[in-house]
Design a protein around this motif. Structure first.
Motif, short mmCIF file in Angstrom:
data_model
loop_
_atom_site.label_atom_id
_atom_site.label_comp_id
_atom_site.label_asym_id
_atom_site.label_seq_id
_atom_site.Cartn_x
_atom_site.Cartn_y
_atom_site.Cartn_z
N ALA A 1 -4.91 1.37 -1.37
CA ALA A 1 -5.08 -0.05 -1.06
C ALA A 1 -6.52 -0.44 -1.38
CB ALA A 1 -4.76 -0.32 0.40
N PRO B 1 0.83 -1.20 0.00
CA PRO B 1 0.00 0.00 0.00
C PRO B 1 0.87 1.26 0.00
CG PRO B 1 -0.75 -1.56 1.66
CD PRO B 1 0.56 -2.06 1.17
N ARG C 1 -9.14 -0.43 3.67
CA ARG C 1 -8.33 0.17 4.72
C ARG C 1 -7.35 -0.87 5.28
NH1 ARG C 1 -11.37 4.80 8.28
NH2 ARG C 1 -12.58 5.72 6.59
N ASN D 1 -5.56 5.07 -6.36
CA ASN D 1 -5.66 3.93 -5.46
C ASN D 1 -4.89 2.71 -5.98
OD1 ASN D 1 -6.85 3.51 -2.86
ND2 ASN D 1 -8.00 1.84 -3.76
N THR E 1 -1.73 0.19 -5.60
CA THR E 1 -0.65 -0.30 -4.75
C THR E 1 0.64 -0.39 -5.57
OG1 THR E 1 -1.12 -2.60 -5.33
CG2 THR E 1 -2.22 -1.72 -3.38
N THR F 1 -8.97 5.06 2.30
CA THR F 1 -8.34 4.78 1.01
C THR F 1 -8.68 5.90 0.03
OG1 THR F 1 -10.22 3.61 0.03
CG2 THR F 1 -8.72 2.32 1.43
#
Length: 330
Positions: free
Chosen positions: A231, A131, A234, A253, A255, A243
């Motif tokens: 991620a 993340p 959460r 968003n 990763t 997020t």
């Protein structure tokens, strides 16, 4: 299925593949692997990519019956070691750890890399997903994302953000965030994330974008403040931090990840054996616990073709970000 049975199953796959695999460098057919395997890590020891590699190398070696030896080849944002991996003999004895920096962002901002991120590698699978976190100095008078946005808009040009260098994941991600929200925040590039974090802790810069593993302890003890995470959900280590999906910023968003690849044209039986070995490692309860402590996530079952396709898609995504913000390294 217990761990011993899993290991026997993977070793059986390796033995079955070995009879059909030739090692041209020795001029005759030999069982694979019958000597140590080198795992190139294109970054210095101690960073998130290196930690991921070391977390799987011993287990992979035990499953394959030969040592997997880490070889750190740092420099040029990971391009030096990655280029060496691309040019290695495709015999299964040299592997390379991939990252979003080396295989997505670098190709998005540079046309002079010593490797082709898509075509010079046989992708195996992901090792982990990491993340990303929008991080603020504890000295910045904001406690959450909404307060940060209000403060930044009320103080245009007064905030700085640190990155690990021009054209880095942090640079591109923060420029995308600025564009989405209409913010004026100055970019301060550093030679790596370590120096950037030092100045963030002291308050000389106010913000950065980094993976959770690199910041987790400082975020949990209050030295730094997390404003948002990239991620799927959460993260349990920061349950009160939303997020980017929750903040209506889904493009942010994404990763980061580390993965495993071999030089292109590595025989398919070797790739399949490595894939099966990695799936066994990533189902192991010890791996799950270690990833939890690091703030990393175990990846979904990403097959070689799916991994390659994700690389292609993300390169194009970050190329679009780089072009929109005129970020070019050549």
């Amino acid at each position: 299925m217990n761990t011993t049975h899993k290991r026997r199953q993977v070793l059986g796959l390796a033995a079955a593949a070995a009879g059909a695999i030739a090692c041209p460098a020795f001029g005759q057919a030999r069982a694979w692997p019958n000597r140590p395997i080198t795992l190139i890590v294109p970054f210095p020891p101690g960073g998130a990519v290196d930690i991921s590699a070391r977390a799987i190398s011993d287990k992979l070696g035990r499953l394959l019956g030969q040592p997997v030896v880490i070889d750190n080849k740092a420099g040029a944002g990971g391009a030096i070691g990655t280029g060496m991996g691309a040019k290695a003999a495709p015999d299964g004895y040299t592997l390379v750890v991939t990252s979003q920096s080396t295989h997505v962002v670098n190709p998005a901002v540079s046309s002079s890399l010593p490797y082709d991120a898509v075509n010079d590698f046989a992708y195996i699978t992901l090792i982990d997903r990491l993340p990303n976190v929008l991080v603020a100095s504890a000295k910045l008078p904001v406690k959450n994302f909404a307060e940060f946005v209000r403060y930044a808009k009320a103080n245009p040009g007064k905030l700085n953000y640190a990155s690990s260098g021009n054209g880095s994941v942090a640079h591109l991600s923060m420029e995308l965030l600025k564009a989405k929200l209409g913010l004026f925040i100055t970019h301060i590039p550093y030679r790596g994330s370590g120096p950037a974090l030092t100045d963030l802790l002291s308050g000389q810069v106010q913000l950065t974008w980094n993976n959770l593993s690199s910041n987790l302890g400082m975020l949990q003890n209050g030295s730094l403040r997390a404003l948002a995470v990239a991620a799927p959900l959460r993260v349990p280590q920061l349950p009160d931090v939303p997020t980017f999906d929750e903040l209506k910023l889904p493009d942010l968003n994404l990763t980061s990840w580390t993965g495993l690849a071999a030089p292109a044209k590595t025989p398919e039986p070797i790739i399949q054996t490595l894939y099966d070995a990695m799936r066994s490692i990533l189902r192991d309860k010890d791996t799950l616990e270690l990833w939890r402590k690091r703030g990393a996530m175990l990846p979904e079952n990403v097959r070689p073709a799916e991994y390659r396709q994700e690389v292609i898609q993300r390169i194009q995504f970050f190329k679009n970000v780089a072009q929109a913000n005129k970020i070019v390294l050549d």
